[in-house]
Design a protein around this motif. Sequence first.
Motif, short mmCIF file in Angstrom:
data_model
loop_
_atom_site.label_atom_id
_atom_site.label_comp_id
_atom_site.label_asym_id
_atom_site.label_seq_id
_atom_site.Cartn_x
_atom_site.Cartn_y
_atom_site.Cartn_z
N ALA A 133 0.83 -1.21 0.00
CA ALA A 133 0.00 0.00 0.00
C ALA A 133 0.86 1.26 0.00
O ALA A 133 2.01 1.26 0.47
CB ALA A 133 -0.92 0.00 1.22
N GLN A 134 0.29 2.35 -0.53
CA GLN A 134 0.97 3.65 -0.51
C GLN A 134 0.94 4.27 0.88
O GLN A 134 1.83 5.02 1.26
CB GLN A 134 0.32 4.61 -1.53
N TYR A 135 -0.11 3.93 1.61
CA TYR A 135 -0.24 4.50 2.96
C TYR A 135 -1.07 3.54 3.83
O TYR A 135 -1.77 2.67 3.32
CB TYR A 135 -0.92 5.87 2.92
N VAL A 136 -0.99 3.72 5.13
CA VAL A 136 -1.87 3.02 6.07
C VAL A 136 -2.35 4.04 7.10
O VAL A 136 -1.71 5.06 7.33
CB VAL A 136 -1.16 1.85 6.79
N VAL A 137 -3.50 3.72 7.71
CA VAL A 137 -4.05 4.55 8.77
C VAL A 137 -4.10 3.71 10.04
O VAL A 137 -4.64 2.60 10.04
CB VAL A 137 -5.46 5.06 8.41
N SER A 138 -3.53 4.22 11.11
CA SER A 138 -3.48 3.47 12.35
C SER A 138 -4.84 3.43 13.03
O SER A 138 -5.75 4.19 12.68
CB SER A 138 -2.47 4.12 13.31
N ASN A 139 -4.98 2.51 13.98
CA ASN A 139 -6.13 2.55 14.86
C ASN A 139 -6.03 3.78 15.76
O ASN A 139 -4.94 4.33 15.95
CB ASN A 139 -6.20 1.28 15.71
N PRO A 140 -7.13 4.24 16.34
CA PRO A 140 -7.07 5.43 17.21
C PRO A 140 -6.12 5.21 18.38
O PRO A 140 -6.11 4.15 19.01
CB PRO A 140 -8.52 5.60 17.66
N ILE A 141 -5.32 6.23 18.66
CA ILE A 141 -4.41 6.22 19.80
C ILE A 141 -4.52 7.56 20.50
O ILE A 141 -5.05 8.53 19.95
CB ILE A 141 -2.95 5.95 19.36
#
Length: 543
Positions: A133-141
Amino acid sequence: MISIQKKIALYAGGCFTLLFLALLVAIYMEMNHTVVPLNRSLTQQVVNARSQQIDYWFNQRIGEIDMLASLASDHRWTRAELLQETRKFETKMEEEYESIRVVDLQANSWSQEDRPFSILIRPYYQHLIESNAQYVVSNPIVSKANGAEIVVILYRVNPVVNEEVVYIAAAVSIEKMKEIAQDISLYDRSGQLIVANAQAGDVKTSKHQTNQDVSLFEATINSVQGWKLVLEVPNSELSLAVMKTQRTALLVGILIGGVFIVLLTLLASSIIRPIQSLRQVMKNVQKGDQYIRADESRNDEIGDLGRSFNEMLVQLYRSEQEKKESELKLVHEQIKPHFLYNTLDTIQWMAADYGADNVVEMVEALSTYFRLGLGVGSPYIPLEQELYHVESYLHIQCVRYEEILDYQLHYDEELLQRNIIRFMLQPLVENAIYHGIKPLGDQKCTISIFAYKKDQNVVIKVENNGVMIPEQKLTQINQALVEDNYDSSATGFGLYSVNHRIRLAFGAAYGLTVSSSGGITKMMIRIPLEWERDEDVEDRNRR
């Protein structure tokens, strides 16, 4: 003995009772087939609209980070230079971003304010490393800086500048997502509850519970893998309008049983027909009619549904319009600097080999070119201005290739004040020079530009008598243009951008076609003669 009159009365009463019960059953069945599905459809559309708003908000952030990554790659910025630029951007967009950091090849995260730290073992970093993937989004922290809830968008810098600049990690607040979601639950890809709805309460859980008395409405967030909106609605609320209508019909039937037929007519007129009318409005909207609206004159539940539906349409069309304008401007911005370096090389060559006599004229043409081509404002300009812009470009190229290049302009003066899309002709002329004329060497060729009216269209042609395009290549080019797909082996970015922007502005019926026969290669643009600006359409929708 019971009198005939009483028998008739009893018989009439019994018939009326049976008819009235049959009426109630008919109303109940009809409304279960109309109101409840309508409520379900409207509720799902609301959830979908909220999902699209969150997706659009994420796409804005991802587009901004992509811009930073592209600038870093194009200018080969060092980590210090990129951090300086990200700091400026972070200050400008402080409401959206909690921080923007630069990650090196060893997974160390850097900023200007604090010491670096490693993200090597963090799940979102591992996820990006393991995927393409070009990017990933983390889970909320929870941010250690201010305790706010955030998500981290980890974006690849491609191509990699150096070992110091490999990723950009942008921490964005999820408050905006909570505002959009409101009372709809939002879950991340691990099933963790991010935003709780009114029925879920304040307790966050990793799984949502459903039962037979609750209907579940879901919509995914396309730009963030695994995220979804979930709305749980009690079935009793979906059928609330049905129950209210039944009670009203029963009361009216008891009070005015003697006018049963009139009552039936009134019920059909006041309940069934408005629901069918609203349903027909929804079908017309599904078919693409953006001007139709539901009747808002009623003051009951159906009127409330109509008003809610109309408001939802306004918000949806506004979001689609903003997305369309953003995409059109993005494509326009991508092609602006395309000619800069060749022109500067030409000026340098002229100054070195022939002295400075022609430099003033060359710089003046270049100034005209960039003033018109890179100017900000509306993406639409008069045809006269577009012709002036492309003529300045041709003048520069004729100085550079005076032995092989000449040009002609032919146009209908009635069309000069007609608005067209900015920066349409230069990519076509550039394509003709570099692919049609330069390969012939010392042979002098001519580029001819025609603008005229045909039927209810404006037709603009760019012709050259240079190298012919092979039939197989020509088929590949036109196929890519018809499908509106960017294929670098077929059209190149110049032809694609012109065709794509025309289709965005005027629809799939218009665009660019290419032909090559009889010693002439033609690139023909077709746009409507009469058309309305998108903002005019949007204003009418608001009314």
